[in-house]
Design an enzyme around this catalytic site. Structure first.
Site, PDB file in Angstrom:
ATOM      1  N   ASP A 159     -10.537   6.205  -1.146  1.00  0.00           N
ATOM      2  CA  ASP A 159      -9.426   6.871  -1.829  1.00  0.00           C
ATOM      3  C   ASP A 159      -9.986   7.616  -3.036  1.00  0.00           C
ATOM      4  O   ASP A 159     -11.209   7.695  -3.219  1.00  0.00           O
ATOM      5  CB  ASP A 159      -8.331   5.862  -2.227  1.00  0.00           C
ATOM      6  CG  ASP A 159      -8.783   4.939  -3.356  1.00  0.00           C
ATOM      7  OD1 ASP A 159     -10.003   4.862  -3.637  1.00  0.00           O
ATOM      8  OD2 ASP A 159      -7.911   4.296  -3.974  1.00  0.00           O
ATOM      9  N   GLU A 197       0.821  -1.215   0.000  1.00  0.00           N
ATOM     10  CA  GLU A 197       0.000   0.000   0.000  1.00  0.00           C
ATOM     11  C   GLU A 197       0.858   1.269   0.000  1.00  0.00           C
ATOM     12  O   GLU A 197       0.563   2.229  -0.699  1.00  0.00           O
ATOM     13  CB  GLU A 197      -0.943   0.011   1.206  1.00  0.00           C
ATOM     14  CG  GLU A 197      -2.118  -0.936   1.068  1.00  0.00           C
ATOM     15  CD  GLU A 197      -2.996  -0.621  -0.134  1.00  0.00           C
ATOM     16  OE1 GLU A 197      -3.145   0.569  -0.470  1.00  0.00           O
ATOM     17  OE2 GLU A 197      -3.511  -1.556  -0.757  1.00  0.00           O
ATOM     18  N   TYR A 227      -7.123   5.807   4.962  1.00  0.00           N
ATOM     19  CA  TYR A 227      -7.287   4.915   3.819  1.00  0.00           C
ATOM     20  C   TYR A 227      -6.420   3.656   3.978  1.00  0.00           C
ATOM     21  O   TYR A 227      -6.900   2.533   3.864  1.00  0.00           O
ATOM     22  CB  TYR A 227      -6.939   5.642   2.495  1.00  0.00           C
ATOM     23  CG  TYR A 227      -6.553   4.664   1.449  1.00  0.00           C
ATOM     24  CD1 TYR A 227      -7.538   3.917   0.804  1.00  0.00           C
ATOM     25  CD2 TYR A 227      -5.213   4.401   1.160  1.00  0.00           C
ATOM     26  CE1 TYR A 227      -7.195   2.938  -0.113  1.00  0.00           C
ATOM     27  CE2 TYR A 227      -4.865   3.429   0.249  1.00  0.00           C
ATOM     28  CZ  TYR A 227      -5.854   2.706  -0.381  1.00  0.00           C
ATOM     29  OH  TYR A 227      -5.508   1.723  -1.263  1.00  0.00           O
TER      30      TYR A 227
END
Ligand code: SF4
Length: 345
Positions: A134, A33, A116
Protein backbone atom coordinates in the site's frame (compact mmCIF):
# COMPACT_ATOMS: atom_id res chain seq x y z
CA UNK A 1 20.63 -6.42 9.24
CA UNK A 2 17.64 -8.62 8.60
CA UNK A 3 14.94 -6.23 7.37
CA UNK A 4 11.96 -8.42 8.26
CA UNK A 5 13.14 -9.45 11.71
CA UNK A 6 14.03 -5.86 12.59
CA UNK A 7 10.61 -4.72 11.48
CA UNK A 8 8.75 -7.42 13.40
CA UNK A 9 10.78 -6.72 16.56
CA UNK A 10 9.81 -3.03 16.28
CA UNK A 11 6.18 -3.98 15.75
CA UNK A 12 6.10 -6.32 18.74
CA UNK A 13 7.34 -3.53 20.96
CA UNK A 14 5.32 -0.67 19.46
CA UNK A 15 2.08 -1.92 17.94
CA UNK A 16 -1.12 -0.15 18.73
CA UNK A 17 -3.87 -2.04 20.43
CA UNK A 18 -6.64 -1.96 17.83
CA UNK A 19 -9.85 -4.00 17.91
CA UNK A 20 -9.03 -5.83 14.66
CA UNK A 21 -5.51 -6.72 15.74
CA UNK A 22 -4.68 -10.27 16.70
CA UNK A 23 -7.93 -11.65 15.31
CA UNK A 24 -8.21 -14.32 12.64
CA UNK A 25 -11.83 -13.86 11.59
CA UNK A 26 -11.48 -13.08 7.86
CA UNK A 27 -14.88 -11.42 7.69
CA UNK A 28 -14.01 -8.99 10.49
CA UNK A 29 -10.60 -8.35 8.95
CA UNK A 30 -12.24 -7.65 5.61
CA UNK A 31 -14.67 -5.17 7.24
CA UNK A 32 -11.83 -3.42 9.03
CA UNK A 33 -9.76 -3.14 5.86
CA UNK A 34 -12.60 -1.70 3.77
CA UNK A 35 -13.67 0.71 6.48
CA UNK A 36 -10.14 1.92 7.14
CA UNK A 37 -9.45 2.86 3.51
CA UNK A 38 -9.10 6.66 3.38
CA UNK A 39 -10.24 6.86 7.00
CA UNK A 40 -8.40 7.79 10.16
CA UNK A 41 -8.15 5.05 12.76
CA UNK A 42 -9.89 7.21 15.38
CA UNK A 43 -12.88 7.68 13.11
CA UNK A 44 -12.94 4.20 11.60
CA UNK A 45 -12.86 2.28 14.87
CA UNK A 46 -16.39 3.30 15.87
CA UNK A 47 -17.72 2.23 12.44
CA UNK A 48 -15.92 -1.09 12.62
CA UNK A 49 -17.37 -1.84 16.04
CA UNK A 50 -20.85 -0.83 14.88
CA UNK A 51 -20.63 -3.06 11.79
CA UNK A 52 -19.48 -6.20 13.57
CA UNK A 53 -22.14 -5.63 16.24
CA UNK A 54 -24.98 -5.20 13.78
CA UNK A 55 -23.73 -7.68 11.16
CA UNK A 56 -21.58 -10.23 12.99
CA UNK A 57 -21.71 -12.69 10.05
CA UNK A 58 -21.61 -12.26 6.26
CA UNK A 59 -25.14 -13.62 5.95
CA UNK A 60 -26.54 -10.90 8.23
CA UNK A 61 -24.86 -8.22 6.15
CA UNK A 62 -26.05 -9.87 2.91
CA UNK A 63 -29.66 -10.08 4.08
CA UNK A 64 -29.86 -6.52 5.39
CA UNK A 65 -31.47 -3.92 3.11
CA UNK A 66 -28.84 -1.82 1.35
CA UNK A 67 -30.35 1.31 2.90
CA UNK A 68 -29.60 -0.02 6.35
CA UNK A 69 -25.98 -0.68 5.39
CA UNK A 70 -25.63 2.79 3.89
CA UNK A 71 -27.16 4.36 6.99
CA UNK A 72 -24.61 2.65 9.19
CA UNK A 73 -21.89 3.79 6.80
CA UNK A 74 -23.08 7.41 6.89
CA UNK A 75 -20.29 9.87 7.56
CA UNK A 76 -17.50 7.67 6.18
CA UNK A 77 -17.84 8.89 2.60
CA UNK A 78 -16.96 6.89 -0.52
CA UNK A 79 -20.31 5.13 -0.45
CA UNK A 80 -19.36 2.76 -3.25
CA UNK A 81 -17.30 0.90 -0.65
CA UNK A 82 -20.44 0.19 1.37
CA UNK A 83 -22.33 -0.92 -1.73
CA UNK A 84 -19.45 -3.23 -2.66
CA UNK A 85 -19.38 -4.68 0.86
CA UNK A 86 -23.05 -5.47 0.60
CA UNK A 87 -22.74 -7.03 -2.88
CA UNK A 88 -19.71 -9.07 -1.83
CA UNK A 89 -21.53 -10.36 1.27
CA UNK A 90 -24.38 -11.55 -0.98
CA UNK A 91 -21.80 -13.27 -3.21
CA UNK A 92 -20.21 -14.98 -0.19
CA UNK A 93 -23.62 -16.32 0.79
CA UNK A 94 -24.52 -17.52 -2.70
CA UNK A 95 -21.10 -18.91 -3.72
CA UNK A 96 -19.54 -20.02 -0.44
CA UNK A 97 -22.61 -20.74 1.68
CA UNK A 98 -21.84 -17.79 3.93
CA UNK A 99 -18.26 -18.84 4.77
CA UNK A 100 -15.59 -16.32 3.90
CA UNK A 101 -13.41 -17.65 1.04
CA UNK A 102 -9.97 -18.96 1.92
CA UNK A 103 -7.79 -18.68 -1.15
CA UNK A 104 -6.16 -15.47 -2.38
CA UNK A 105 -7.74 -15.62 -5.88
CA UNK A 106 -11.18 -16.16 -4.37
CA UNK A 107 -10.73 -13.27 -1.96
CA UNK A 108 -9.44 -11.10 -4.79
CA UNK A 109 -12.55 -11.84 -6.84
CA UNK A 110 -14.84 -10.22 -4.23
CA UNK A 111 -16.28 -6.90 -5.31
CA UNK A 112 -14.26 -3.97 -3.99
CA UNK A 113 -11.28 -6.12 -3.02
CA UNK A 114 -7.99 -5.28 -4.72
CA UNK A 115 -4.56 -6.88 -4.46
CA UNK A 116 -3.68 -5.01 -1.31
CA UNK A 117 -6.85 -5.96 0.59
CA UNK A 118 -6.69 -9.58 -0.62
CA UNK A 119 -3.09 -9.89 0.60
CA UNK A 120 -4.01 -8.33 3.93
CA UNK A 121 -6.93 -10.74 4.51
CA UNK A 122 -5.03 -13.82 3.26
CA UNK A 123 -2.05 -13.08 5.48
CA UNK A 124 -3.79 -11.75 8.61
CA UNK A 125 -6.52 -14.40 8.70
CA UNK A 126 -4.82 -17.45 7.17
CA UNK A 127 -1.12 -16.62 7.49
CA UNK A 128 -0.71 -17.06 3.74
CA UNK A 129 2.47 -15.60 2.21
CA UNK A 130 1.10 -12.62 0.29
CA UNK A 131 2.88 -9.31 0.75
CA UNK A 132 0.82 -6.15 1.09
CA UNK A 133 1.85 -3.15 -0.98
CA UNK A 134 0.00 0.00 0.00
CA UNK A 135 1.08 3.64 0.13
CA UNK A 136 2.95 3.08 3.38
CA UNK A 137 4.87 0.15 1.92
CA UNK A 138 5.76 2.04 -1.27
CA UNK A 139 7.09 4.89 0.81
CA UNK A 140 9.15 2.78 3.20
CA UNK A 141 10.66 0.48 0.55
CA UNK A 142 11.44 3.29 -1.88
CA UNK A 143 13.31 5.10 0.88
CA UNK A 144 15.16 2.24 2.56
CA UNK A 145 16.25 0.76 -0.78
CA UNK A 146 16.64 4.08 -2.61
CA UNK A 147 14.23 3.17 -5.44
CA UNK A 148 13.19 6.05 -7.64
CA UNK A 149 11.15 4.06 -10.17
CA UNK A 150 7.74 5.82 -10.23
CA UNK A 151 5.28 3.92 -8.08
CA UNK A 152 2.44 4.71 -10.48
CA UNK A 153 4.20 3.10 -13.47
CA UNK A 154 3.83 -0.57 -14.46
CA UNK A 155 7.57 -1.02 -14.05
CA UNK A 156 7.43 0.48 -10.56
CA UNK A 157 4.46 -1.62 -9.51
CA UNK A 158 6.21 -4.81 -10.59
CA UNK A 159 9.49 -3.80 -8.98
CA UNK A 160 7.90 -2.99 -5.63
CA UNK A 161 5.65 -6.04 -5.70
CA UNK A 162 8.66 -8.29 -6.28
CA UNK A 163 10.73 -6.61 -3.58
CA UNK A 164 7.86 -6.80 -1.10
CA UNK A 165 7.43 -10.52 -1.84
CA UNK A 166 11.16 -11.08 -1.37
CA UNK A 167 11.23 -9.32 2.00
CA UNK A 168 8.08 -10.97 3.31
CA UNK A 169 8.67 -13.13 6.36
CA UNK A 170 7.28 -16.45 5.08
CA UNK A 171 6.78 -17.83 8.59
CA UNK A 172 4.92 -14.81 9.91
CA UNK A 173 3.47 -13.08 6.85
CA UNK A 174 0.50 -11.67 8.76
CA UNK A 175 2.63 -10.12 11.49
CA UNK A 176 5.17 -8.89 8.95
CA UNK A 177 2.49 -7.24 6.81
CA UNK A 178 0.96 -5.50 9.79
CA UNK A 179 4.40 -4.42 10.92
CA UNK A 180 5.41 -2.87 7.60
CA UNK A 181 2.14 -0.99 7.25
CA UNK A 182 2.25 0.25 10.82
CA UNK A 183 5.88 1.32 10.54
CA UNK A 184 5.25 3.18 7.29
CA UNK A 185 2.20 4.92 8.70
CA UNK A 186 3.61 5.89 12.07
CA UNK A 187 7.34 6.19 11.58
CA UNK A 188 8.41 6.61 7.98
CA UNK A 189 5.81 9.32 7.48
CA UNK A 190 5.42 11.29 4.25
CA UNK A 191 6.81 14.46 5.82
CA UNK A 192 9.65 14.88 8.27
CA UNK A 193 10.10 11.33 9.53
CA UNK A 194 12.42 11.05 12.50
CA UNK A 195 15.30 9.40 10.67
CA UNK A 196 17.82 9.83 13.47
CA UNK A 197 16.06 7.36 15.77
CA UNK A 198 14.79 5.07 13.03
CA UNK A 199 15.57 1.35 13.20
CA UNK A 200 16.67 1.50 9.55
CA UNK A 201 18.83 4.60 9.85
CA UNK A 202 22.02 2.59 9.25
CA UNK A 203 20.86 1.04 5.99
CA UNK A 204 18.38 3.58 4.63
CA UNK A 205 19.72 4.81 1.28
CA UNK A 206 17.33 7.76 1.12
CA UNK A 207 18.66 8.99 4.45
CA UNK A 208 22.27 8.52 3.36
CA UNK A 209 21.61 10.39 0.10
CA UNK A 210 19.34 12.98 1.74
CA UNK A 211 16.55 11.98 -0.61
CA UNK A 212 13.92 11.18 2.00
CA UNK A 213 11.74 14.07 0.87
CA UNK A 214 12.05 12.96 -2.78
CA UNK A 215 10.76 9.43 -2.37
CA UNK A 216 8.59 7.75 -3.40
CA UNK A 217 8.47 9.13 -6.94
CA UNK A 218 5.23 9.55 -8.86
CA UNK A 219 5.43 9.82 -12.65
CA UNK A 220 2.38 11.94 -13.22
CA UNK A 221 3.73 15.09 -11.74
CA UNK A 222 4.60 18.28 -13.55
CA UNK A 223 8.14 17.98 -14.76
CA UNK A 224 10.42 20.11 -12.68
CA UNK A 225 14.16 19.69 -12.97
CA UNK A 226 15.74 18.74 -9.67
CA UNK A 227 19.29 19.74 -8.90
CA UNK A 228 21.51 18.86 -6.01
CA UNK A 229 24.06 21.38 -4.80
CA UNK A 230 26.86 20.75 -2.36
CA UNK A 231 28.31 24.08 -1.32
CA UNK A 232 31.79 24.11 0.14
CA UNK A 233 32.02 26.78 2.80
CA UNK A 234 35.76 26.65 3.27
CA UNK A 235 37.35 28.47 6.16
CA UNK A 236 40.92 29.43 6.73
CA UNK A 237 41.22 31.70 9.78
CA UNK A 238 38.65 34.46 9.12
CA UNK A 239 38.70 33.92 5.36
CA UNK A 240 36.51 32.00 2.95
CA UNK A 241 36.23 31.61 -0.82
CA UNK A 242 33.50 32.44 -3.27
CA UNK A 243 33.21 32.51 -7.03
CA UNK A 244 31.04 34.15 -9.60
CA UNK A 245 28.56 32.19 -11.66
CA UNK A 246 29.40 32.81 -15.26
CA UNK A 247 27.80 29.96 -17.14
CA UNK A 248 24.56 30.43 -19.07
CA UNK A 249 22.64 29.03 -16.17
CA UNK A 250 20.62 30.29 -13.25
CA UNK A 251 22.05 33.13 -11.18
CA UNK A 252 24.50 34.28 -13.82
CA UNK A 253 26.72 36.99 -12.40
CA UNK A 254 25.96 36.24 -8.77
CA UNK A 255 28.45 34.95 -6.22
CA UNK A 256 28.30 31.63 -4.47
CA UNK A 257 30.52 29.28 -2.52
CA UNK A 258 32.49 26.70 -4.52
CA UNK A 259 29.93 24.22 -5.73
CA UNK A 260 29.83 20.53 -6.46
CA UNK A 261 26.69 19.62 -8.34
CA UNK A 262 25.69 15.97 -8.11
CA UNK A 263 23.04 13.60 -9.46
CA UNK A 264 21.57 13.14 -6.00
CA UNK A 265 22.30 14.31 -2.51
CA UNK A 266 25.57 13.09 -1.09
CA UNK A 267 26.73 11.89 2.28
CA UNK A 268 30.18 12.92 3.47
CA UNK A 269 31.83 9.73 2.21
CA UNK A 270 30.43 10.14 -1.29
CA UNK A 271 31.17 13.86 -1.30
CA UNK A 272 34.85 13.17 -0.72
CA UNK A 273 34.91 10.81 -3.69
CA UNK A 274 33.90 13.55 -6.14
CA UNK A 275 36.55 14.62 -8.64
CA UNK A 276 36.00 18.31 -7.81
CA UNK A 277 36.59 17.63 -4.13
CA UNK A 278 39.86 15.90 -4.90
CA UNK A 279 41.13 18.62 -7.23
CA UNK A 280 40.03 21.35 -4.85
CA UNK A 281 41.68 19.93 -1.77
CA UNK A 282 44.65 18.16 -3.28
CA UNK A 283 47.59 18.31 -0.86
CA UNK A 284 45.40 19.78 1.89
CA UNK A 285 43.81 18.04 4.80
CA UNK A 286 40.29 19.44 4.86
CA UNK A 287 38.23 18.79 7.97
CA UNK A 288 34.45 18.77 7.62
CA UNK A 289 33.21 20.65 10.66
CA UNK A 290 29.53 20.84 9.94
CA UNK A 291 26.91 19.81 7.45
CA UNK A 292 23.88 22.06 7.17
CA UNK A 293 20.30 20.98 6.83
CA UNK A 294 18.99 20.55 3.30
CA UNK A 295 17.84 23.90 1.89
CA UNK A 296 15.06 23.54 -0.63
CA UNK A 297 14.79 26.32 -3.15
CA UNK A 298 12.10 26.60 -5.80
CA UNK A 299 12.56 28.30 -9.13
CA UNK A 300 10.02 28.29 -11.94
CA UNK A 301 11.27 25.06 -13.53
CA UNK A 302 13.86 23.89 -11.09
CA UNK A 303 13.87 22.59 -7.58
CA UNK A 304 17.20 22.93 -5.88
CA UNK A 305 18.32 20.99 -2.87
CA UNK A 306 21.43 22.41 -1.29
CA UNK A 307 23.66 21.46 1.59
CA UNK A 308 26.38 23.72 2.94
CA UNK A 309 29.46 21.88 4.12
CA UNK A 310 31.59 23.87 6.54
CA UNK A 311 35.17 22.84 6.02
CA UNK A 312 38.37 23.94 7.69
CA UNK A 313 41.73 23.98 5.95
CA UNK A 314 45.15 24.61 7.44
CA UNK A 315 46.47 26.71 4.59
CA UNK A 316 45.25 28.96 1.86
CA UNK A 317 43.73 27.59 -1.32
CA UNK A 318 44.75 28.93 -4.68
CA UNK A 319 42.17 28.00 -7.30
CA UNK A 320 41.43 29.65 -10.63
CA UNK A 321 38.36 31.86 -10.54
CA UNK A 322 38.02 31.72 -6.76
CA UNK A 323 37.88 34.89 -4.77
CA UNK A 324 39.11 35.06 -1.20
CA UNK A 325 37.09 37.20 1.18
CA UNK A 326 36.65 37.79 4.87
CA UNK A 327 33.67 35.88 6.22
CA UNK A 328 32.37 39.10 7.77
CA UNK A 329 32.32 40.69 4.29
CA UNK A 330 30.18 38.04 2.62
CA UNK A 331 27.05 40.13 2.96
CA UNK A 332 28.64 42.70 0.63
CA UNK A 333 28.41 40.37 -2.38
CA UNK A 334 25.39 39.79 -4.58
CA UNK A 335 24.38 36.24 -3.86
CA UNK A 336 21.35 34.13 -4.75
CA UNK A 337 18.53 34.10 -2.21
CA UNK A 338 19.48 30.53 -1.32
CA UNK A 339 22.93 31.60 -0.14
CA UNK A 340 21.45 34.62 1.59
CA UNK A 341 19.15 32.37 3.58
CA UNK A 342 22.08 30.26 4.68
CA UNK A 343 24.09 33.34 5.69
CA UNK A 344 21.17 34.75 7.66
CA UNK A 345 21.14 31.63 9.74
S1 SF4 B 1 15.69 6.49 8.04
FE1 SF4 B 1 14.00 7.92 7.68
S2 SF4 B 1 13.43 7.63 5.54
FE2 SF4 B 1 14.67 5.88 6.12
S3 SF4 B 1 13.19 4.35 6.77
FE3 SF4 B 1 13.78 5.46 8.59
S4 SF4 B 1 12.26 7.09 8.84
FE4 SF4 B 1 12.09 6.29 6.72
Amino acid sequence: MNFSKTLIAWYDANKRDLPWRGISNPYHIWLSEIIMQQTRVEQGTAYYLAFIKKFPKPSLLANAPLDEVLKLWQGLGYYSRARNLHAAAKFIVSEYKGSFPKSYPEILSLKGVGEYTAAAIASFAYNQPYAVVDGNVYRLLSRVFGISTPIDSNKGKTEFRELAALLLDKKEPGTYNQAIMEFGARYCKPRNPDCTTCIFSDICLAKERKEVHLLPVKANKTKVRERFFQYLVIRYKDQTWIRKRTKKDIWEGLYEFPLIESQHMLGETDLKKQAEWKSCFSGLKPIVKKESRVYKHLLSHQRIFAVFWEIEVAKEIKAKGWKKTKISKLQDFAVPRLIDLYLEQ
